[in-house]
Every structure is written in structure tokens, then in C-alpha cells.
Design a protein around this motif. Sequence first.
Motif, PDB file in Angstrom:
ATOM      1  N   ARG A 136       0.830  -1.205   0.000  1.00 18.34           N
ATOM      2  CA  ARG A 136       0.000   0.000   0.000  1.00 18.34           C
ATOM      3  C   ARG A 136       0.866   1.257   0.000  1.00 18.34           C
ATOM      4  O   ARG A 136       0.547   2.256  -0.666  1.00 18.34           O
ATOM      5  CB  ARG A 136      -0.948  -0.025   1.191  1.00 18.34           C
ATOM      6  N   TYR A 138       3.838   1.527  -1.279  1.00 19.86           N
ATOM      7  CA  TYR A 138       4.404   1.652  -2.623  1.00 19.86           C
ATOM      8  C   TYR A 138       3.446   2.409  -3.538  1.00 19.86           C
ATOM      9  O   TYR A 138       3.851   3.348  -4.247  1.00 19.86           O
ATOM     10  CB  TYR A 138       4.706   0.273  -3.211  1.00 19.86           C
ATOM     11  N   TRP A 139       2.185   2.016  -3.528  1.00 15.87           N
ATOM     12  CA  TRP A 139       1.238   2.677  -4.421  1.00 15.87           C
ATOM     13  C   TRP A 139       1.015   4.131  -4.018  1.00 15.87           C
ATOM     14  O   TRP A 139       0.798   5.003  -4.881  1.00 15.87           O
ATOM     15  CB  TRP A 139      -0.085   1.912  -4.451  1.00 15.87           C
ATOM     16  N   GLN A 144      -0.636   6.509  -6.598  1.00 16.68           N
ATOM     17  CA  GLN A 144      -1.915   5.817  -6.748  1.00 16.68           C
ATOM     18  C   GLN A 144      -2.393   5.307  -5.380  1.00 16.68           C
ATOM     19  O   GLN A 144      -2.537   4.104  -5.173  1.00 16.68           O
ATOM     20  CB  GLN A 144      -1.790   4.656  -7.734  1.00 16.68           C
ATOM     21  N   LYS A 147      -5.060   2.464  -4.606  1.00 19.64           N
ATOM     22  CA  LYS A 147      -4.817   1.027  -4.812  1.00 19.64           C
ATOM     23  C   LYS A 147      -4.477   0.412  -3.447  1.00 19.64           C
ATOM     24  O   LYS A 147      -3.322   0.416  -3.013  1.00 19.64           O
ATOM     25  CB  LYS A 147      -3.687   0.810  -5.822  1.00 19.64           C
ATOM     26  N   ALA A 224      -4.337  -3.450  -5.270  1.00 17.68           N
ATOM     27  CA  ALA A 224      -2.908  -3.274  -5.015  1.00 17.68           C
ATOM     28  C   ALA A 224      -2.098  -4.507  -5.381  1.00 17.68           C
ATOM     29  O   ALA A 224      -1.014  -4.409  -5.952  1.00 17.68           O
ATOM     30  CB  ALA A 224      -2.679  -2.926  -3.543  1.00 17.68           C
ATOM     31  N   ASP A 256      -1.697  -4.049 -13.936  1.00 18.83           N
ATOM     32  CA  ASP A 256      -0.761  -3.391 -13.027  1.00 18.83           C
ATOM     33  C   ASP A 256      -1.106  -3.682 -11.562  1.00 18.83           C
ATOM     34  O   ASP A 256      -1.243  -2.780 -10.729  1.00 18.83           O
ATOM     35  CB  ASP A 256      -0.728  -1.883 -13.271  1.00 18.83           C
TER      36      ASP A 256
END
Length: 460
Positions: A136, A138-139, A144, A147, A224, A256
Motif C-alpha cells: 500500500r 508503494y502505491w 496511486q 490502490k 494493489a 498493473d
Amino acid sequence: MNLPAQINRRTEDYQQSDAAHHIHGFVDQKALNAEGPRVMVRGEGLYLWDSEGKRYLDGMSGLWCTQLGYGRRDLTAAAAAQMDQLAYYNMFFHTTHPAVIELSELLFSLLPGHYSHVIYTNSGSEANEVLIRTVRRYWQVVGQPQKKIMIGRWNGYHGSTLAASALGGMKFMHDMGGMIPDVAHIDEPYWFAHGGELTPAEFGRRCALQLEEKILELGAENVAGFIAEPFQGAGGMIFPPESYWPEIQRICRQYDVLLCADEVIGGFGRTGEWFAHQHFGFEPDTLSIAKGLTSGYLPMGGLVLSKRIAEALVEQGGVFAHGLTYSGHPVAAAVALANLKALRDEGIVRQVKDDTGPYLQQLLHDAFGNHPMVGEIQGTGLLGALQFVEDKATRKRFANENDLAWQCRTFGFEEGVIIRSTLGRMIMAPALVATRAELDELVDKTRIAVDRTARIAGKL
């Protein structure tokens, strides 16, 4: 082989004290207290001894973890030496230490080149707990933040902490409060139970396409990651059809969605490859590791990250508000380092791939290929699963398959071999150092236990 050490208390004393102070995992504690647990007092190689002096061949490597067997002096020496030098320090306060650095250098020399960083934990459950926050985060970092949703599989297992049990698909664990928001599930690729009239290849693709359907239902912009074991371990050592993983990887790349492999059981040589995803031929974005990392001699796990994820977190993420007191513990790291060196330098993983793994698979097919109780044999390397079946032609399973498998497990203990029952499947995963003679013993004693169970079921 040395004789087992003598103990100075009666078995009943240990059992009474155990009942007074412990709540064991995944058992009815009241029933266990009435029965009294076996008290294991010593291990050497593949063998364990209980407090009554009975010897067992451990066909489950503890809990899929003692890759090198019991009593390895090199691992205990590594622990002692590290305790003398630096028993503990943390990885907070801008500090590190040689043991964890050298471990990571060796770990990444064994991994494919697209991985670069690891966050160490104390267990596989913690590794998957850390996974959720890391994915989480990372997004968020790449812009984003919406995600958040993780998708797992029904009957998958990723640990017993709250978040890890939510990722997993064991519904009875969810019923005990094991759910969190933003977690969804798709069906498991268990062809024997759910394949119907489809071929394994057709069924594998259909199960994989459920992931695409779920992503579209939830919105790809909200999903995600997808987490799964390369083969299901605690769910019954279930191997997906060959068509499954290529399609799963295609879907994750198309939409993705991060592909997260739980390698807690499959990692470190179990399949004859260093990691199970290599056996199945796909490329995850993250790997959750534990168990075989230290051969179970000390608790240690970790979350391995691809360069894509790690570079974003390092270069753009700023402070990552995460940490564990014992992350990268020096003594655990020293033991893991000695363990991985042994697996590498003694050629153990290669031996599993080329010799003992194929030998075990042949033994299983010779012993159970025509057995009236066994409808399917799955496995590779030093992994095996026997599917109990009432009618082979229709793949009809016993209505009381759980009871029959549990009885078979009990017969195994009586015969001096430890195998595990999961639903209607008997599973085994001996230490990677098992000899052919020990594999003979494992299968011979398992055959006796299965035959005894078959008589109860009216199949012999």
C-alpha cells in the motif's frame, strides 16, 4: 547416532503443566488436555524422540522448516559464536551489523536478479503482515494511493495474525475475527475437488480468469496486489494445473497489480529449486520468506522486494514508518547465513532436484498409484500429497474425509512416522537432507498407516 538425552520428569508432569499454562494452535484445547500432548525431547537428523523414548521419523520437517534436519552442529555453533560477539542489536538508530549484511549478500546471490531489498521479520505471518503495508505504501509513493485492495485465494494460508489470516482463505479463521477491510478472495485451483468435467488445463485457466473478473469487479485502479502460495501448503499441498500461473502473471501485468508470492513453505529448496516460483515458472514482485531460511533453528522471516518496489520506496518514499524490535536479529541472521551456506555448499538443493526428489515421487507412485484409498498423488522435490477418495472414477470424496485423514495421521504416529492430515489429504515434506533409506522408511510407514485407514473405510 547418540542416544536420546534422559529427562528428569515424568511425562504426566509435563503434560499437566502444559495444560495449565498453554493454549496450542489449531486444536481443541480441552480435548488435548484430556489426551495429553506428546512431549518431544530430542532431535537428530530426521528423527525425534518423545519423553517415553519412542522414536519418530519426522516426515514434515517440523512445520516445513527443518531443511537440514535436527542437531546440526554448524548452526548451533554459528548461534553460539554470534551470541558471544553481539547477542543483540537493532536496526533502528541508523545502525546495522555484519551478520545481517552478510546474510543479505548471500540471499540475493541466490535470488533472481530482479530482487534487491528485504525487510526482515520474525515469522512468515509477520512477513505477510508487513506485505500489506509495504504494498500500500508503494502505491502511495507512486501516486496511486487508492490502490489498497489485496486479493487472496480461498483455502490459501498466509499466517495466523489478524491481517495474515485475512489474506488467507481459511473461513473458520475469518469467523474468529480474522478479517480486515480491503481484502477479497477468488477460488483455489484445486482441480481434484472442484474441476468437474473440465480438464486440468481448462480448470487452471478458468481459476486464473477469476482473478481478472475480480479485478474488473473491484476496479483495477483500486487493486494493489494478488497474493498466493505457488502451491498451497497448509491447505493440503495442492499443486495448481500447469496452465494456472502463466495466466495469473499475464493478468497481474495487464492490470498493473503486484504479484506477491508466499514462499514461506516453498522457499529454500523444497521443490528442488531455491524458490517454488522458479519451479512453476513465474516472476513475482514480492516474496514472503521464513521457515527454511534458518531451518527452523531460530525464528526469522522476511519480505523480499523487487527493484521496482524498493527503488520507489528508497528514492521517493521518505520515512517508512515501520520497524520490528528483532528485525534482522544478529543471532538469527548468523544461523540463517550458516544454513544457506550449507544448502548451497553441500549441494543439497541440487540433490533434491536430481536425486532424492525424483526418488520420493517414484516411491509414492509405486506405493499408492493403484491404492484403492488414493485418488491422486501430487508433489515435486521433497513434497508429497495423497488425496483420499471414495470413488476414483468419479473423484467422489469421503463424507468423513477429515476424520479418516486424522485417523491416518494418528496411525502414522503409532507406526513411528509423522505425516500431516489436511482435509482429505495426507501430506509430507521431509528434511532436504533425507537419504534414500529414510525416504523408503517414510513411504513404507505411511503405506501401513494408509492401509490401516483403508480398512476402517472399507476399502481393503
